[in-house]
Design a protein around this motif. Structure first.
Motif, PDB file in Angstrom:
ATOM      1  N   SER A   1      -5.514  -7.005   4.148  1.00  0.00           N
ATOM      2  CA  SER A   1      -5.296  -8.327   4.750  1.00  0.00           C
ATOM      3  C   SER A   1      -3.840  -8.576   5.094  1.00  0.00           C
ATOM      4  CB  SER A   1      -5.781  -9.415   3.787  1.00  0.00           C
ATOM      5  OG  SER A   1      -7.109  -9.186   3.387  1.00  0.00           O
ATOM      6  N   PHE A   2      -2.930  -8.069   4.250  1.00  0.00           N
ATOM      7  CA  PHE A   2      -1.518  -8.361   4.443  1.00  0.00           C
ATOM      8  C   PHE A   2      -0.844  -7.426   5.443  1.00  0.00           C
ATOM      9  CE2 PHE A   2      -2.139 -10.314   0.145  1.00  0.00           C
ATOM     10  CZ  PHE A   2      -2.106 -11.612   0.636  1.00  0.00           C
ATOM     11  N   SER A   3      -1.646  -6.674   6.185  1.00  0.00           N
ATOM     12  CA  SER A   3      -1.109  -6.016   7.374  1.00  0.00           C
ATOM     13  C   SER A   3      -1.035  -7.002   8.537  1.00  0.00           C
ATOM     14  CB  SER A   3      -1.962  -4.807   7.761  1.00  0.00           C
ATOM     15  OG  SER A   3      -3.288  -5.205   8.079  1.00  0.00           O
ATOM     16  N   ARG A   4      -1.524  -8.221   8.328  1.00  0.00           N
ATOM     17  CA  ARG A   4      -1.318  -9.335   9.260  1.00  0.00           C
ATOM     18  C   ARG A   4      -0.236 -10.231   8.671  1.00  0.00           C
ATOM     19  NH1 ARG A   4      -5.201 -10.362  13.047  1.00  0.00           N
ATOM     20  NH2 ARG A   4      -3.488 -11.623  13.886  1.00  0.00           N
ATOM     21  N   ILE A   5       0.866 -10.360   9.368  1.00  0.00           N
ATOM     22  CA  ILE A   5       2.060 -10.970   8.778  1.00  0.00           C
ATOM     23  C   ILE A   5       1.906 -12.462   8.530  1.00  0.00           C
ATOM     24  CG2 ILE A   5       3.256 -11.539  10.930  1.00  0.00           C
ATOM     25  CD1 ILE A   5       5.820 -10.416   9.515  1.00  0.00           C
ATOM     26  N   SER A   6       0.997 -13.123   9.231  1.00  0.00           N
ATOM     27  CA  SER A   6       0.850 -14.566   9.028  1.00  0.00           C
ATOM     28  C   SER A   6       0.441 -14.890   7.601  1.00  0.00           C
ATOM     29  CB  SER A   6      -0.185 -15.130  10.009  1.00  0.00           C
ATOM     30  OG  SER A   6      -1.420 -14.439   9.890  1.00  0.00           O
TER      31      SER A   6
ATOM     32  N   ASN B   1      -4.613  -5.848  -0.819  1.00  0.00           N
ATOM     33  CA  ASN B   1      -4.048  -4.553  -0.439  1.00  0.00           C
ATOM     34  C   ASN B   1      -5.093  -3.448  -0.515  1.00  0.00           C
ATOM     35  OD1 ASN B   1      -1.618  -5.825  -0.104  1.00  0.00           O
ATOM     36  ND2 ASN B   1      -0.592  -4.860  -1.841  1.00  0.00           N
ATOM     37  N   TYR B   2      -5.872  -3.443  -1.595  1.00  0.00           N
ATOM     38  CA  TYR B   2      -6.825  -2.356  -1.806  1.00  0.00           C
ATOM     39  C   TYR B   2      -8.043  -2.435  -0.895  1.00  0.00           C
ATOM     40  CZ  TYR B   2      -4.433  -0.113  -5.666  1.00  0.00           C
ATOM     41  OH  TYR B   2      -3.522   0.594  -6.412  1.00  0.00           O
ATOM     42  N   TYR B   3      -8.195  -3.531  -0.159  1.00  0.00           N
ATOM     43  CA  TYR B   3      -9.219  -3.540   0.880  1.00  0.00           C
ATOM     44  C   TYR B   3      -9.014  -2.388   1.861  1.00  0.00           C
ATOM     45  CZ  TYR B   3     -10.816  -8.316  -0.219  1.00  0.00           C
ATOM     46  OH  TYR B   3     -11.345  -9.431  -0.819  1.00  0.00           O
ATOM     47  N   GLY B   4      -7.764  -1.962   2.013  1.00  0.00           N
ATOM     48  CA  GLY B   4      -7.454  -0.935   3.001  1.00  0.00           C
ATOM     49  C   GLY B   4      -8.098   0.407   2.731  1.00  0.00           C
TER      50      GLY B   4
ATOM     51  N   ALA C   1       5.396  -4.798   6.191  1.00  0.00           N
ATOM     52  CA  ALA C   1       5.766  -3.537   6.836  1.00  0.00           C
ATOM     53  C   ALA C   1       5.116  -2.342   6.150  1.00  0.00           C
ATOM     54  CB  ALA C   1       7.286  -3.386   6.856  1.00  0.00           C
ATOM     55  N   ASN C   2       5.077  -2.345   4.822  1.00  0.00           N
ATOM     56  CA  ASN C   2       4.465  -1.228   4.104  1.00  0.00           C
ATOM     57  C   ASN C   2       2.969  -1.154   4.340  1.00  0.00           C
ATOM     58  OD1 ASN C   2       6.351   0.325   2.030  1.00  0.00           O
ATOM     59  ND2 ASN C   2       7.085  -1.785   2.144  1.00  0.00           N
ATOM     60  N   LEU C   3       2.291  -2.300   4.330  1.00  0.00           N
ATOM     61  CA  LEU C   3       0.844  -2.300   4.549  1.00  0.00           C
ATOM     62  C   LEU C   3       0.504  -1.966   5.997  1.00  0.00           C
ATOM     63  CD1 LEU C   3      -1.320  -2.921   2.357  1.00  0.00           C
ATOM     64  CD2 LEU C   3       0.967  -3.605   1.738  1.00  0.00           C
ATOM     65  N   PHE C   4       1.289  -2.483   6.925  1.00  0.00           N
ATOM     66  CA  PHE C   4       1.061  -2.211   8.347  1.00  0.00           C
ATOM     67  C   PHE C   4       1.255  -0.732   8.653  1.00  0.00           C
ATOM     68  CE2 PHE C   4       2.536  -1.733  12.693  1.00  0.00           C
ATOM     69  CZ  PHE C   4       1.635  -2.493  13.416  1.00  0.00           C
TER      70      PHE C   4
ATOM     71  N   VAL D   1       1.326   2.835  -3.145  1.00  0.00           N
ATOM     72  CA  VAL D   1       2.145   1.877  -2.397  1.00  0.00           C
ATOM     73  C   VAL D   1       1.549   0.471  -2.503  1.00  0.00           C
ATOM     74  CG1 VAL D   1       2.917   1.208  -0.081  1.00  0.00           C
ATOM     75  CG2 VAL D   1       3.069   3.595  -0.813  1.00  0.00           C
ATOM     76  N   MET D   2       0.230   0.366  -2.431  1.00  0.00           N
ATOM     77  CA  MET D   2      -0.422  -0.938  -2.514  1.00  0.00           C
ATOM     78  C   MET D   2      -0.152  -1.617  -3.854  1.00  0.00           C
ATOM     79  SD  MET D   2      -4.023   0.125  -0.740  1.00  0.00           S
ATOM     80  CE  MET D   2      -4.149   0.462   1.018  1.00  0.00           C
ATOM     81  N   PHE D   3      -0.218  -0.838  -4.918  1.00  0.00           N
ATOM     82  CA  PHE D   3       0.084  -1.399  -6.237  1.00  0.00           C
ATOM     83  C   PHE D   3       1.558  -1.790  -6.325  1.00  0.00           C
ATOM     84  CE2 PHE D   3       1.724  -0.939 -10.521  1.00  0.00           C
ATOM     85  CZ  PHE D   3       0.857  -1.740 -11.249  1.00  0.00           C
ATOM     86  N   LEU D   4       2.435  -0.908  -5.881  1.00  0.00           N
ATOM     87  CA  LEU D   4       3.873  -1.171  -5.987  1.00  0.00           C
ATOM     88  C   LEU D   4       4.287  -2.391  -5.181  1.00  0.00           C
ATOM     89  CD1 LEU D   4       5.412   2.424  -5.853  1.00  0.00           C
ATOM     90  CD2 LEU D   4       5.257   0.898  -7.832  1.00  0.00           C
TER      91      LEU D   4
END
Length: 267
Positions: free
Chosen positions: A123-128, A111-114, A194-197, A243-246
């Motif tokens: 990374s988790f903005s890609r749903i796969s 998440n914090y890569y963002g 959805a939150n990361l995207f 948000v990333m932490f939560l």
């Protein structure tokens, strides 16, 4: 700001608003017919980061911990006591702590890569990738439930609420099966994705929109709006850190709750 961007685009200067296509990254390199993308490399890198930081924090374990050991123990204790034990129960929780701790730290790093300069892609903005984690969690909590109660006993536990009898079960059993067995992994994955995207899309919009209004709009009156856009981007970045932490915490907490419900004796 949105009105200004729309007006400038209408004048023909060509601002292209970010969208789902912004997350389709070209391959960094190819191995045969396989295109290796940035998100793939970040996923692999995060595994090394989690293992490396865990080793670094525990390599010189002492009764009086240093800063790295203290941080590692604090994070481990947070997952062990605040997530695993509270959600699974004191009898069974310890065997699941390694998975939950690994899950939380792995999601957190990705998440914090963002907000990391030059990486700037969660990374988790890609749903796969999120579906992969959700599927692993689904296999674990259903597996431990079946191992404890048996296949039919586990189905009964998950589909028949305690104390419910009679014709209402004709309606409840399909709904409970759909909710507890089929839908859970999808909702678990979609919440994180959805939150990361959405958060990353906002950061792209504020940064690219601000740059366009300042540098390429051709109208000096838009420059102050561009500055405001950058400032909003910075504010959203701080919000995204929370948000990333939560989202890492919620994903891990729900995983623990699902495991706890699978091991419980009543629905």
């Amino acid at each position: 700001m949105t009105t200004a961007l729309t007006f400038v685009a209408a004048e023909g200067e060509g601002f292209t608003a970010p969208g789902p296509g912004s997350f389709e990254l070209p391959p960094v390199f190819e191995i045969g017919s396989l295109g290796v993308t940035k998100s793939m490399l970040l996923i692999i890198l995060s595994a090394f980061i989690v293992v490396g930081l865990s080793w670094y924090a525990s390599r010189k374990a002492a009764v009086v911990p240093g800063r790295a050991q203290f941080a590692g123990e604090y994070l481990y204790g947070f997952i062990r006591n605040g997530v695993a034990r509270d959600s699974i129960g004191s009898e069974h929780f310890m065997k699941f702590v390694p998975y939950l701790f690994s899950l939380f730290t792995f999601i957190l790093v990705n998440n914090y890569y963002g907000i990391v300069p030059f990486l700037q892609f969660p990374s988790f903005s890609r749903i796969s990738y999120v579906y992969g984690l959700a599927a692993l969690t689904w296999l674990i909590y259903n597996g431990v439930g079946i191992a404890k109660h048996g296949f039919l006993g586990y189905l009964k536990l998950q589909t028949i609420p305690s104390g419910m009898k009679g014709p209402i079960l004709v309606l409840l059993i399909p709904l409970e099966f759909l909710s507890n067995i089929l839908v859970r992994p999808a909702t678990l994955a979609l919440r994180l994705f959805a939150n990361l995207f959405a958060g990353h899309l906002l950061l792209i919009l504020f940064s690219l929109g601000g740059a366009y209004l300042i540098l390429d709009s051709g109208n000096a009156w838009y420059a102050p709006v561009g500055v405001v856009s950058f400032l909003l981007g910075i504010a959203v970045s701080f919000l995204e850190m929370l948000v990333m932490f939560l989202q890492a915490y919620v994903f891990t907490l729900l995983t623990a709750m699902y495991i706890g419900s699978a091991l419980a004796d009543e629905h």
